[in-house]
Motif scaffolding. Structure first.
Motif, PDB file in Angstrom:
ATOM      1  N   PHE A  11       0.807  -1.205  -0.111  1.00 17.25           N
ATOM      2  CA  PHE A  11      -0.056   0.192   0.059  1.00 17.25           C
ATOM      3  C   PHE A  11       0.830   0.960  -0.158  1.00 17.25           C
ATOM      4  CE2 PHE A  11      -1.768   3.163   2.966  1.00 17.25           C
ATOM      5  CZ  PHE A  11      -2.550   3.931   2.022  1.00 17.25           C
ATOM      6  N   VAL A  12       2.133   1.303   0.745  1.00 15.36           N
ATOM      7  CA  VAL A  12       2.763   2.336   0.911  1.00 15.36           C
ATOM      8  C   VAL A  12       3.530   2.813  -0.268  1.00 15.36           C
ATOM      9  CG1 VAL A  12       4.733   3.522   2.078  1.00 15.36           C
ATOM     10  CG2 VAL A  12       2.643   2.602   3.647  1.00 15.36           C
ATOM     11  N   ALA A  13       4.099   1.807  -1.002  1.00 16.08           N
ATOM     12  CA  ALA A  13       4.800   1.813  -2.182  1.00 16.08           C
ATOM     13  C   ALA A  13       4.000   2.070  -3.432  1.00 16.08           C
ATOM     14  CB  ALA A  13       5.525   0.456  -2.387  1.00 16.08           C
ATOM     15  N   ILE A  14       2.929   1.852  -3.300  1.00 16.63           N
ATOM     16  CA  ILE A  14       1.755   2.247  -4.351  1.00 16.63           C
ATOM     17  C   ILE A  14       1.637   3.661  -4.191  1.00 16.63           C
ATOM     18  CG2 ILE A  14      -0.604   1.806  -5.437  1.00 16.63           C
ATOM     19  CD1 ILE A  14      -0.026  -1.191  -4.824  1.00 16.63           C
ATOM     20  N   ALA A  15       1.338   3.966  -2.958  1.00 21.69           N
ATOM     21  CA  ALA A  15       1.062   5.389  -2.604  1.00 21.69           C
ATOM     22  C   ALA A  15       2.105   6.305  -3.029  1.00 21.69           C
ATOM     23  CB  ALA A  15       0.510   5.579  -1.253  1.00 21.69           C
ATOM     24  N   ARG A  16       3.385   6.280  -3.156  1.00 15.83           N
ATOM     25  CA  ARG A  16       4.321   6.959  -3.158  1.00 15.83           C
ATOM     26  C   ARG A  16       4.617   6.993  -4.739  1.00 15.83           C
ATOM     27  NH1 ARG A  16       8.370   4.404   1.320  1.00 15.83           N
ATOM     28  NH2 ARG A  16       7.700   6.005   3.142  1.00 15.83           N
ATOM     29  N   ASP A  17       4.293   6.013  -5.542  1.00 23.25           N
ATOM     30  CA  ASP A  17       4.702   5.859  -6.895  1.00 23.25           C
ATOM     31  C   ASP A  17       3.522   6.248  -7.702  1.00 23.25           C
ATOM     32  OD1 ASP A  17       7.270   5.377  -6.572  1.00 23.25           O
ATOM     33  OD2 ASP A  17       6.944   3.114  -6.364  1.00 23.25           O
ATOM     34  N   ASN A  18       2.070   5.985  -7.237  1.00 25.10           N
ATOM     35  CA  ASN A  18       0.746   5.972  -8.053  1.00 25.10           C
ATOM     36  C   ASN A  18       0.735   4.896  -9.127  1.00 25.10           C
ATOM     37  OD1 ASN A  18      -0.140   7.900  -6.458  1.00 25.10           O
ATOM     38  ND2 ASN A  18       0.758   9.458  -7.795  1.00 25.10           N
ATOM     39  N   ASN A  19       1.565   3.841  -9.090  1.00 22.88           N
ATOM     40  CA  ASN A  19       1.801   2.862 -10.179  1.00 22.88           C
ATOM     41  C   ASN A  19       2.165   1.651  -9.513  1.00 22.88           C
ATOM     42  OD1 ASN A  19       3.441   1.498 -12.115  1.00 22.88           O
ATOM     43  ND2 ASN A  19       2.286   2.859 -13.379  1.00 22.88           N
ATOM     44  N   VAL A  20       1.327   0.396  -9.994  1.00 23.18           N
ATOM     45  CA  VAL A  20       1.682  -0.891  -9.384  1.00 23.18           C
ATOM     46  C   VAL A  20       3.150  -1.341  -9.817  1.00 23.18           C
ATOM     47  CG1 VAL A  20       0.817  -3.210  -9.454  1.00 23.18           C
ATOM     48  CG2 VAL A  20      -0.815  -1.533  -9.125  1.00 23.18           C
ATOM     49  N   SER A  21       3.553  -1.228 -11.049  1.00 20.28           N
ATOM     50  CA  SER A  21       4.638  -1.588 -11.637  1.00 20.28           C
ATOM     51  C   SER A  21       5.732  -0.955 -10.997  1.00 20.28           C
ATOM     52  CB  SER A  21       4.712  -1.542 -13.113  1.00 20.28           C
ATOM     53  OG  SER A  21       4.549  -0.126 -13.501  1.00 20.28           O
ATOM     54  N   ARG A  22       5.897   0.224 -10.747  1.00 13.86           N
ATOM     55  CA  ARG A  22       7.144   0.911 -10.271  1.00 13.86           C
ATOM     56  C   ARG A  22       6.928   0.446  -8.742  1.00 13.86           C
ATOM     57  NH1 ARG A  22       5.655   5.383 -13.276  1.00 13.86           N
ATOM     58  NH2 ARG A  22       4.476   6.515 -11.674  1.00 13.86           N
ATOM     59  N   ALA A  23       5.848   0.362  -7.867  1.00 17.69           N
ATOM     60  CA  ALA A  23       5.933  -0.179  -6.728  1.00 17.69           C
ATOM     61  C   ALA A  23       6.574  -1.627  -6.604  1.00 17.69           C
ATOM     62  CB  ALA A  23       4.442  -0.239  -6.054  1.00 17.69           C
ATOM     63  N   SER A  47     -12.834  -1.336   2.240  1.00 21.89           N
ATOM     64  CA  SER A  47     -12.900   0.014   1.450  1.00 21.89           C
ATOM     65  C   SER A  47     -11.825   0.126   0.409  1.00 21.89           C
ATOM     66  CB  SER A  47     -12.800   1.249   2.556  1.00 21.89           C
ATOM     67  OG  SER A  47     -12.842   2.530   1.825  1.00 21.89           O
ATOM     68  N   PRO A  48     -12.136   0.700  -0.575  1.00 20.65           N
ATOM     69  CA  PRO A  48     -10.879   0.854  -1.451  1.00 20.65           C
ATOM     70  C   PRO A  48     -10.191   2.121  -0.923  1.00 20.65           C
ATOM     71  CG  PRO A  48     -12.938   1.812  -2.334  1.00 20.65           C
ATOM     72  CD  PRO A  48     -13.441   1.037  -1.499  1.00 20.65           C
ATOM     73  N   LEU A  49      -8.970   1.810  -1.126  1.00 22.92           N
ATOM     74  CA  LEU A  49      -8.009   2.947  -0.833  1.00 22.92           C
ATOM     75  C   LEU A  49      -7.440   3.988  -1.818  1.00 22.92           C
ATOM     76  CD1 LEU A  49      -5.642   0.677   1.626  1.00 22.92           C
ATOM     77  CD2 LEU A  49      -7.705   2.199   2.107  1.00 22.92           C
ATOM     78  N   PHE A  50      -7.548   3.763  -3.292  1.00 23.55           N
ATOM     79  CA  PHE A  50      -7.137   4.257  -4.324  1.00 23.55           C
ATOM     80  C   PHE A  50      -8.456   4.633  -5.217  1.00 23.55           C
ATOM     81  CE2 PHE A  50      -3.429   2.305  -2.960  1.00 23.55           C
ATOM     82  CZ  PHE A  50      -2.503   3.119  -2.893  1.00 23.55           C
ATOM     83  N   ASP A  51      -8.418   5.423  -6.008  1.00 29.11           N
ATOM     84  CA  ASP A  51      -9.279   5.678  -7.223  1.00 29.11           C
ATOM     85  C   ASP A  51      -8.651   5.174  -8.307  1.00 29.11           C
ATOM     86  OD1 ASP A  51     -11.184   6.955  -5.559  1.00 29.11           O
ATOM     87  OD2 ASP A  51     -10.229   8.985  -5.851  1.00 29.11           O
ATOM     88  N   ARG A  52      -8.976   4.324  -9.034  1.00 27.25           N
ATOM     89  CA  ARG A  52      -8.471   3.563 -10.451  1.00 27.25           C
ATOM     90  C   ARG A  52      -8.802   4.449 -11.642  1.00 27.25           C
ATOM     91  NH1 ARG A  52      -8.561   0.533  -5.640  1.00 27.25           N
ATOM     92  NH2 ARG A  52      -7.136  -1.382  -5.951  1.00 27.25           N
ATOM     93  N   MET A  53      -7.687   4.755 -12.150  1.00 23.18           N
ATOM     94  CA  MET A  53      -7.871   5.722 -13.484  1.00 23.18           C
ATOM     95  C   MET A  53      -6.931   4.941 -14.529  1.00 23.18           C
ATOM     96  SD  MET A  53      -7.765   9.428 -11.746  1.00 23.18           S
ATOM     97  CE  MET A  53      -6.416   9.124 -10.630  1.00 23.18           C
ATOM     98  N   GLY A  54      -7.349   4.040 -14.989  1.00 25.28           N
ATOM     99  CA  GLY A  54      -6.621   3.108 -15.921  1.00 25.28           C
ATOM    100  C   GLY A  54      -5.658   2.542 -15.225  1.00 25.28           C
ATOM    101  N   LYS A  55      -4.408   2.442 -15.479  1.00 24.91           N
ATOM    102  CA  LYS A  55      -3.114   1.847 -15.088  1.00 24.91           C
ATOM    103  C   LYS A  55      -2.570   2.845 -13.761  1.00 24.91           C
ATOM    104  CE  LYS A  55      -1.337  -0.889 -18.767  1.00 24.91           C
ATOM    105  NZ  LYS A  55      -0.037  -1.111 -19.730  1.00 24.91           N
ATOM    106  N   ARG A  56      -3.077   3.961 -13.480  1.00 24.50           N
ATOM    107  CA  ARG A  56      -2.720   4.987 -12.656  1.00 24.50           C
ATOM    108  C   ARG A  56      -3.861   4.799 -11.582  1.00 24.50           C
ATOM    109  NH1 ARG A  56       0.566   9.219 -11.862  1.00 24.50           N
ATOM    110  NH2 ARG A  56      -0.184  10.959 -10.365  1.00 24.50           N
ATOM    111  N   LEU A  57      -2.958   4.681 -10.062  1.00 25.38           N
ATOM    112  CA  LEU A  57      -3.702   4.859  -8.847  1.00 25.38           C
ATOM    113  C   LEU A  57      -3.810   6.037  -8.140  1.00 25.38           C
ATOM    114  CD1 LEU A  57      -3.095   1.025  -7.721  1.00 25.38           C
ATOM    115  CD2 LEU A  57      -4.795   1.919  -9.089  1.00 25.38           C
TER     116      LEU A  57
END
Length: 292
Positions: A11-23, A47-57
């Motif tokens: 969760f923290v890694a995705i929050a920092r990068d806004n991207n699953v692949s970079r996390a 509850s979801p923690l991100f809004d999904r916008m294509g590949k970007r979170l």
């Protein structure tokens, strides 16, 4: 509720990068493993923690609320592990420093710290004040050492030590040997300055406001050394920290210009996130900075 540290790390890694692949790259895991950990955490929380916008979170409101707590839990877990393994809970952390501090103070302090605590690793990011503040806001940095101002409500800004800016020129410049310099003389010169957003530039702009009829800015540069080289090459006059000029003044490559009408004094500051847990290592580093 039984969420895991692995889920929080994802969760923290995705929050920092806004991207699953970079996390996934950051955590050295597969994308599917990171996505699975995030989905498990969201299911646990209901509850979801991100809004999904294509590949970007993009973190949603709930994600923003729990991020500081997730970062704190991971920091405490890391400290606990190190305490059990080595008897010292110093941990690894990342420092952000503005250019003058990063080039002339932070590297020396980090070197002393790592010699005193050889099992600890300290990362250093050197950038301008606005970038360091943003890194603190996003939990990318544990400590900020800045030259400029910061008024972010999520951050604590604490005084550290005094500094002074100096206006200078090449030794062959017509103003170099004059003792009767006036503000009008400086208004007629070309200036080589730091870029907007830097702490040095903010202090300069405040100091000359209302005292110079105009400021002819020839170049705006991001690096102090580049400003010094440009001034040495007779492109104009400059203004940077005395810390960065001591060796050049000693060698005679650059000359200080007396400007008693300007208030060029300032303070360096520590920046800490109000919601970030301070590990023992971070506290020790701050103590060493105070002693330096």
């Amino acid at each position: 509720m039984h969420f895991t540290l692995k889920q929080l790390q994802a969760f923290v890694a995705i929050a920092r990068d806004n991207n699953v692949s970079r996390a996934a790259e950051t955590l050295s895991l597969s994308q599917s493993a990171v996505s699975s950990s995030l989905n498990e955490l969201e299911n646990q929380l209901g509850s979801p923690l991100f809004d999904r916008m294509g590949k970007r979170l993009q973190l949603n409101e709930i994600g923003h609320r729990i991020l500081p707590h997730a970062v704190e839990l991971l920091a405490r877990a890391d400290e606990l592990e190190r305490l059990v393994r080595s008897g010292e809970a110093l941990g690894n952390f990342k420092v952000g420093a503005t250019l003058t501090i990063g080039n002339h103070l932070a590297t020396l302090i980090i070197s002393d710290f790592m010699r005193a605590h050889p099992g600890t690793r300290v990362g250093l990011k050197v950038a301008n004040t606005s970038q360091i503040v943003e890194g603190m806001r996003q939990f990318d940095l544990d400590i900020g050492l800045i030259e400029g101002d910061c008024y972010d409500p999520d951050l604590d800004v604490l005084p550290w030590r005094k500094d002074e800016l100096v206006i200078f020129c090449a030794p062959e410049h017509p103003l170099a040997k004059r003792t009767d310099i006036t503000p009008e003389d400086l208004a007629a010169e070309n200036w080589i300055l730091r870029e907007p957003g830097s702490g040095t530039r903010a202090v300069f702009d405040r100091a000359v406001a209302g005292k110079l009829s105009r400021v002819n800015i020839l170049l705006e540069l991001e690096h102090t050394e580049a400003i010094k080289r440009a001034v040495e090459s007779h492109l104009g006059i400059g203004c940077v920290s005395r810390l960065a000029l001591q060796e050049a003044f000693r060698r005679g490559n650059l000359v200080e210009l007396p400007t008693p009408w300007f208030d060029l004094n300032r303070h360096f500051h520590f920046v800490l996130h109000k919601q970030r847990y301070l590990t023992h290592g971070v506290k020790r580093f701050l103590e060493l900075c105070q002693q330096s």
